[in-house]
Design an enzyme around this catalytic site. Structure first.
Site, mmCIF file in Angstrom:
data_model
loop_
_atom_site.group_PDB
_atom_site.id
_atom_site.type_symbol
_atom_site.label_atom_id
_atom_site.label_comp_id
_atom_site.label_asym_id
_atom_site.label_seq_id
_atom_site.Cartn_x
_atom_site.Cartn_y
_atom_site.Cartn_z
ATOM 1 N N CYS A 50 7.185 6.209 -0.630
ATOM 2 C CA CYS A 50 7.454 7.306 -1.351
ATOM 3 C C CYS A 50 6.453 8.252 -1.958
ATOM 4 C CB CYS A 50 8.281 6.600 -2.633
ATOM 5 S SG CYS A 50 9.710 5.602 -1.982
ATOM 6 N N HIS A 95 -11.371 5.616 0.372
ATOM 7 C CA HIS A 95 -10.229 5.964 -0.032
ATOM 8 C C HIS A 95 -9.319 4.906 0.263
ATOM 9 C CE1 HIS A 95 -6.697 8.567 -0.383
ATOM 10 N NE2 HIS A 95 -6.235 8.222 0.594
#
Length: 356
Positions: A50, A95
């Site tokens: 999402c 990351h």
């Protein structure tokens, strides 16, 4: 061999753009193969949640075309370009480790993203889309996350976006609330279990597959409702939560407008956890209706984040240790450094994204 991570997230793009890139789980493998061929990649993992859509991959070619891989997923590629980030080498490792540990999430330190990344990785691995580099990278991310959870308090007292949504309904007993949940998948089930934990007793579950709605209602409590009857049943609901993987708008502005008339203007709270969104955002213009989408919940999710911010430096020290270890390992195996590890200055400042 060049390692990269590219994508968009809640930090760089609003839900209106993220939903254009959202990929159904059933389409992940096929789309990953297309991206691998188009981008001349050796390995690839495609992650779609999402809050983010990301590509992790390796290539022997120049990486200047990487942005175009994400633009393939978007109906308006030009509008997407400013929101895309691309990391290479050690920055890509860093990351992924931050994302996996929940340090890049809407709710700092949340744990749900770890399971989502494990699922994305296993899908790619079983499909033969990963190799030596990505296998080592993702295993390292899971090791670092486990160490962070063990040695720091970053996850202490954290809540997910779904539990934030439940908190929005009411911070005390929900036994007097009538709640309709659209969806019967994992996201919907998590919502139902949280609602029950908060004391909800009147939960209606509706899904296009009635059998799945009935199964969830049987396992978790509640009453299954045929999808064609859900608007009728909403006349008596206090809250409607959309938590599906459908790419379609399930509740239009006209649907809600007619519903409010049938309810004689009784207030209705709508919570849309779906990406793409399932509830027409235009309903915010209607009287007696409150709508929150996943971006709107971010401000609520930041409650209590100050205590977790204090663990920020410790988490990143662990991450930097793992980044250096993986870099050295791949350097040794390749015979030459596939990337250069630049010194990084740790900061105790946490940038908390503002609601879009």
């Amino acid at each position: 061999m060049k390692l990269f991570a590219a994508g968009i997230s809640h930090k760089t793009a609003p839900v209106e753009l993220r939903e254009q890139l959202a990929v159904k789980q059933s389409e992940i493998v096929d789309l990953a193969f297309v991206l691998k061929c188009f981008g001349h990649l050796d390995e690839i993992v495609l992650l779609s949640t999402c809050n983010r859509v990301e590509i992790y991959g390796t290539t022997r070619h120049a990486t200047r075309h990487i942005k175009s891989l994400l633009q393939l997923l978007c109906a308006e590629p030009g509008a997407l370009d400013p929101h895309i980030y691309v990391y290479e080498g050690a920055a890509a490792v860093r990351h992924l480790l931050r994302v996996t540990a929940g340090l890049d999430s809407m709710v700092l330190g949340e744990t749900e993203i770890t399971g989502q990344i494990k699922n994305a990785y296993e899908i790619a691995r079983h499909a033969g889309l990963t190799g030596r580099v990505l296998n080592r990278l993702f295993q390292r991310a899971f090791q670092a996350t486990k160490e962070i959870r063990t040695r720091t308090g970053i996850g202490r007292g954290t809540v997910s976006i779904k539990s934030t949504a439940v908190e929005l309904i009411g911070t005390t007993d929900l036994s007097q609330k009538s709640i309709m949940v659209l969806g019967a998948g994992e996201m919907a089930e998590n919502c139902v279990r949280l609602l029950l934990k908060k004391g909800a007793q009147s939960i209606f579950i509706s899904n296009r597959s009635f059998d799945r709605a009935l199964d969830l209602a049987t396992r978790c409590g509640g009453e299954a409702v045929c999808f064609g009857d859900c608007l009728f049943e909403m006349r008596d609901a206090d809250v409607v939560i959309a938590a599906t993987s459908s790419a379609e708008m399930l509740l239009s502005c006209d649907d809600i407008g007619n519903l409010i008339k049938a309810r004689r203007n009784r207030p209705l709270l709508l919570i849309d956890l779906s990406v793409p969104r399932n509830i027409d955002p235009a309903v915010t213009g209607l009287d007696h209706v409150s709508l929150y989408n996943i971006d709107d919940l971010e401000a609520l999710a930041r409650r209590g984040v100050q205590a977790r911010e204090r663990e920020w430096t410790a988490c990143h020290q662990i991450i930097e240790t793992h980044v250096a270890a993986l870099t050295e390992k791949l350097h040794t195996e390749e015979g030459q450094s596939p990337w250069r590890l630049a010194p990084r200055q740790l900061s105790t400042t946490v940038l908390i994204p503002q609601p879009t």
